[in-house]
Design an enzyme around this catalytic site. Sequence first.
Site, mmCIF file in Angstrom:
data_model
loop_
_atom_site.group_PDB
_atom_site.id
_atom_site.type_symbol
_atom_site.label_atom_id
_atom_site.label_comp_id
_atom_site.label_asym_id
_atom_site.label_seq_id
_atom_site.Cartn_x
_atom_site.Cartn_y
_atom_site.Cartn_z
ATOM 1 N N CYS A 14 0.842 -1.202 0.000
ATOM 2 C CA CYS A 14 0.000 0.000 0.000
ATOM 3 C C CYS A 14 0.880 1.257 0.000
ATOM 4 O O CYS A 14 1.523 1.546 -1.003
ATOM 5 C CB CYS A 14 -0.941 -0.069 1.192
ATOM 6 N N HIS A 19 -8.259 -5.149 -1.485
ATOM 7 C CA HIS A 19 -7.055 -4.482 -0.998
ATOM 8 C C HIS A 19 -6.481 -5.183 0.239
ATOM 9 O O HIS A 19 -7.207 -5.505 1.167
ATOM 10 C CB HIS A 19 -7.412 -3.033 -0.649
ATOM 11 N N ASP A 48 -10.162 -4.273 -5.783
ATOM 12 C CA ASP A 48 -9.598 -3.268 -4.884
ATOM 13 C C ASP A 48 -10.389 -1.972 -5.032
ATOM 14 O O ASP A 48 -10.366 -1.335 -6.083
ATOM 15 C CB ASP A 48 -8.135 -3.036 -5.240
#
Length: 244
Positions: free
Chosen positions: A131, A211, A178
């Site tokens: 991330c 995600h 995501d």
Amino acid sequence: MANKLRPCPCATGDRFDYEVCGQEVQVEHIKAYVCKPSGKSDKAVVVIHDIFGWQLPNTRYMADLLTANGYIHLPDFFVGKEAWKPSDDWSKFDDWLKTRDARKINKEADAVLKYLKEQCGAKKLGVIGFCWGCIAVRHLMMTYPQLKAGVSLYGLIKDSDDVSNLLNPTFFIFAEKDEFIPLGQVTLLEQKLKQNCKVDYEVKIYPGQTHGFVHHKREDINPQDKPCIEEGRKDMINLLNKYI
């Protein structure tokens, strides 16, 4: 972007306890979590955390998982600043993020690489990031030629981002569902890499995943996700093995 104001899936639902393999150390001006392999190794991988910081159990679990690849170093790239918490006010996230620029970590990177070379005897180096850490990975892979391989897991991509000057092979992992990274951004990344990148790279989208899927212990909660989670981890390790 409006979706920044929603809680990131990295923060919810699957934190977990486990028996840690590493230890916390002081490396110049920063703290770090370091895992040492059972046998002698001249390889090392730097793990770059997400917005929830270097102490997040999920990320330490991944560091432990990678220990077979050599020394694993998970530094506090926030340099003592508070990590984001799921309970924080997401309307203030943009302001918080401005004080934690993933492209301004050279001082920390220099300290980490020096430690790995001088204290651990590392000669072959790689980096992975999750991330927020993916932006750092892209920056480092365009700045430090000694990093022979990079893995970027579900990192945000902007139209203005430069990815054309990667110095060594880089693997990009994305999730099909995501909510923070639309597939259009992944397509944009692929186009930029195809046009300009001069080193090996791979972009892979994992079907049905959301995600944070690789560094979550989600297989214990949703068994149907287990094959993709295991595949993502295996792909990450294979890339590191191939190039470092």
